[in-house]
Design an enzyme around this catalytic site. Structure first.
Site, PDB file in Angstrom:
ATOM      1  N   GLN A   2      11.545 -15.291  15.877  1.00  0.00           N
ATOM      2  CA  GLN A   2      11.420 -14.167  14.964  1.00  0.00           C
ATOM      3  C   GLN A   2      11.578 -12.860  15.735  1.00  0.00           C
ATOM      4  OE1 GLN A   2       7.496 -14.997  13.346  1.00  0.00           O
ATOM      5  NE2 GLN A   2       8.367 -15.958  11.529  1.00  0.00           N
TER       6      GLN A   2
ATOM      7  N   GLU B  63      11.284 -10.679  10.619  1.00  0.00           N
ATOM      8  CA  GLU B  63       9.904 -10.508  10.164  1.00  0.00           C
ATOM      9  C   GLU B  63       9.446  -9.101  10.529  1.00  0.00           C
ATOM     10  OE1 GLU B  63       5.771 -13.091  10.180  1.00  0.00           O
ATOM     11  OE2 GLU B  63       6.672 -12.567  12.093  1.00  0.00           O
TER      12      GLU B  63
ATOM     13  N   GLU C  66       2.021 -19.903  17.128  1.00  0.00           N
ATOM     14  CA  GLU C  66       2.584 -18.587  17.453  1.00  0.00           C
ATOM     15  C   GLU C  66       1.552 -17.699  18.142  1.00  0.00           C
ATOM     16  OE1 GLU C  66       4.785 -14.818  15.205  1.00  0.00           O
ATOM     17  OE2 GLU C  66       3.516 -16.189  14.060  1.00  0.00           O
TER      18      GLU C  66
END
Length: 252
Positions: free
Chosen positions: A197, A233, A136
């Site tokens: 996310q 998130e 990520e």
């Protein structure tokens, strides 16, 4: 659309098993977490089985205080592999589908070589159990000095390693801050994406506040044919239940 509650930020006032139960009660279709290692895996698995929610992902250890992952740190290969082993063992015990391998604060060709070496190890180990490894990019405001910062860098590393179970964690919050152009990037990168996310930009709060029109982004993701739950998130800044107005239309 279906959504996953990231319990690293949501319901942090509860134990991890109780947070899983709260996510189920709120209407989430899945959960994910950051660092669950202080909670016995058997307790997490029991809560997952009780609620019927899958655990989508968890992170490798951050390392020592002040660190943010070990995998790209030159000279820390043994610790980085141990963190991968810990994460994959916990994932096996909780039937978690993916592990996010955190790179850490590092720069330069030696860091790149260290990250590739750790990821090569991680993907081989994960493949034995049919699990996915995620990487990520993080933005330079929240994580200055982090090794992995852009989707171009991430997809280049994915191509270099060539493991089919190495995928991109596309966090709309981080990508918007670093690169923008979410709709086109989601479309172009869809084959490499293993999880998506989101959070409000720029404050990382609830998704219906900020500069990103997530109703449009979610519809675009749906139209691209992506069917996995999207990871919420975000930092609620108070009781999580008070921030879930954005979710209600998707539960009707």
């Amino acid at each position: 659309m279906r959504f996953s509650a990231n319990l690293g930020f949501l319901w942090t006032d509860l134990s991890l098993p109780d947070a899983i139960r709260a996510a189920k009660a709120a209407g989430f279709a899945a959960v994910e977490c950051h660092w669950p290692y202080d909670t016995p895996a058997a307790e997490v698995r029991a809560a997952l089985e009780e609620t019927g929610l899958p655990m989508l992902g968890l992170n490798t250890s951050r390392g020592n205080p002040g660190e943010n992952g070990l995998s790209a740190l030159p000279g820390r290969g043994a610790k980085a592999r141990a963190a991968v082993d810990q994460a994959l063992d916990y994932a096996a015990a909780t039937d978690t589908g993916a592990v996010h391998v955190m790179a850490g604060f590092a720069q330069g060709p030696e860091a790149h070589a260290a990250f590739v070496e750790t990821l090569t190890y991680a993907t081989a180990r994960a493949a034995e159990a049919g699990r996915t490894i995620l990487i990520e990019p993080l933005n330079r405001y929240d994580a200055p000095g982090y090794f992995l910062t852009t989707t171009d860098q991430a997809t280049s590393i994915i191509a270099e390693i060539g493991a089919p179970n190495l995928k991109l964690m596309f966090d709309c919050y981080h990508v918007q801050l670093m690169e923008g152009d979410l709709s086109h990037r989601l479309e172009a990168l869809q084959p490499q994406v293993g999880h998506i996310q989101f959070a409000g930009v720029p404050a990382r709060g609830r998704p219906d506040v900020g500069e990103v029109n997530y109703a449009h982004v979610f519809a675009h993701i749906r139209d691209l044919g992506y069917t996995m739950p999207l990871g919420a998130e975000y930092k609620p800044g108070g009781p999580t239940e008070d921030t879930l107005g954005w979710l209600a239309p998707y539960l009707r």
